[in-house]
Write an enzyme that holds these catalytic residues in place. Structure first.
Site, PDB file in Angstrom:
ATOM      1  N   CYS A  72       0.863  -1.186   0.000  1.00 28.89           N
ATOM      2  CA  CYS A  72       0.000   0.000   0.000  1.00 28.89           C
ATOM      3  C   CYS A  72       0.896   1.231   0.000  1.00 28.89           C
ATOM      4  CB  CYS A  72      -0.865  -0.029   1.260  1.00 28.89           C
ATOM      5  SG  CYS A  72      -1.854   1.454   1.496  1.00 28.89           S
ATOM      6  N   CYS A 186      -1.303   3.913  -6.430  1.00 25.56           N
ATOM      7  CA  CYS A 186      -2.103   3.260  -5.391  1.00 25.56           C
ATOM      8  C   CYS A 186      -2.300   1.832  -5.880  1.00 25.56           C
ATOM      9  CB  CYS A 186      -3.450   3.961  -5.242  1.00 25.56           C
ATOM     10  SG  CYS A 186      -4.679   3.030  -4.289  1.00 25.56           S
TER      11      CYS A 186
HETATM   12  N1  DGL Z   1      -4.128   0.652  -1.813  1.00 27.36           N
HETATM   13  C1  DGL Z   1      -3.725   1.787  -1.069  1.00 27.36           C
HETATM   14  C2  DGL Z   1      -2.518   2.482  -1.699  1.00 27.36           C
HETATM   15  O1  DGL Z   1      -1.746   1.854  -2.379  1.00 27.36           O
HETATM   16  C3  DGL Z   1      -4.720   2.802  -0.609  1.00 27.36           C
HETATM   17  C4  DGL Z   1      -6.164   2.661  -0.806  1.00 27.36           C
HETATM   18  C5  DGL Z   1      -6.939   3.406   0.261  1.00 27.36           C
HETATM   19  O2  DGL Z   1      -7.141   4.617   0.144  1.00 27.36           O
HETATM   20  O3  DGL Z   1      -7.275   2.753   1.240  1.00 27.36           O
HETATM   21  O4  DGL Z   1      -2.300   3.651  -1.497  1.00 27.36           O
END
Ligand code: DGL
Length: 272
Positions: A72, A186
């Protein structure tokens, strides 16, 4: 064999897990989706930091993880330093927007970056941006709601938000001043690649960080095993994936079926 712990705010990190499985096919992975406390990208930093530390502790103490992968971008920006301090003996790998590869790839010198509000506002991202080649212009766009739409597999909302945010980035193509490369900053956005590619056209290249993160994990594991030769001797071939979620089991199961071609059982866990 001790597993590799992987986590994200939701299903987005499955895009990194997919790359990890290809790179390290004999490893065992334990994945945590923190969808009961998501989205991270629109919450304050202290929330993301506290959630990341709780999940890191869970993966290490309840599953015996021997490495952590923060799948993430938002959690990496908020918590990677604290996670490394909390688990100094383990490799802790984060993910960050692929600005450098994008700059190297772009012919027009204009790169679009789609990411969460939290990632773009972070000191870590700002430092990464400052470190780039000044000949390249990066156009940044926060995509509120897009990770949540992907999480809920809401096709109409994914289409509408991708259209809105790419229109805000500017124009695309191979002409000077057009964006020819887009960074998916993301991990959720990897699952909107088809929609984005249709909107932007085949000439625009979309870059995510799944493969580089998997390669980095591989090399850190090889290093740590070389330093601790005893652990290599009892290595078994126990490939597999265990999936845990703090939110709805069905959401993670459906996403795993779609994106991982199925995986092990999906279970609920209360954390923090
Ligand atoms: N998948 C996450 C990232 O790579 C964030 C998604 C969210 O906002 O929860 O930033």
């Amino acid at each position: 064999m001790q597993p590799i712990g992987v986590f994200d705010s939701g299903v987005g990190g499955l895009s990194v897990l997919q790359a990890l499985r290809l790179e390290l096919p004999h490893e065992h992975f334990v994945y945590v989706s923190d969808s009961g406390h998501a989205p991270y990208g629109e919450r304050d930093v202290s929330h993301v930091l506290q959630r990341s530390l709780a999940i890191g502790d869970y993966l290490v103490h309840s599953h015996g993880a021997r490495a952590l992968v923060v799948a993430c971008n938002t959690a990496t920006a908020a918590a990677i330093a604290a996670l490394r301090a909390a688990h100094p003996a383990l490799p802790v790998v984060g993910v960050e927007p692929a600005l450098k590869p994008a700059a190297a790839h772009s012919r027009t010198g204009v790169v679009g970056v789609l990411a969460t509000r939290g990632t773009l506002a972070s000191d870590k991202f700002q430092a990464l941006l400052q470190a780039q080649n000044t000949q390249v212009r990066f156009v940044l766009q926060a995509c509120d709601g897009l990770a949540a739409a992907i999480e809920h597999d809401d096709a109409a909302q994914i289409q509408a938000l991708c259209a809105r945010y790419t229109a805000k980035l500017g124009h695309f193509g191979a002409t000077p001043d057009a964006i020819d490369t887009v960074v998916l900053g993301c991990t959720h956005y990897a699952f909107a690649t088809g929609v984005l590619q249709n909107l932007l056209g085949p000439a625009v290249v979309l870059l995510d960080a799944g493969k580089p993160v998997a390669q980095r994990t591989h090399s850190l594991l090889a290093q740590s095993m070389a330093e601790n030769a005893a652990s290599t001797d009892d290595q078994e071939k126990t490939d597999g994936v265990e999936l845990w979620t703090t939110g709805a089991v069905d959401t993670l199961r459906d996403a795993a079926q779609r994106w991982l071609c199925g995986a092990g059982p999906v279970r609920h866990v209360v954390l923090g």
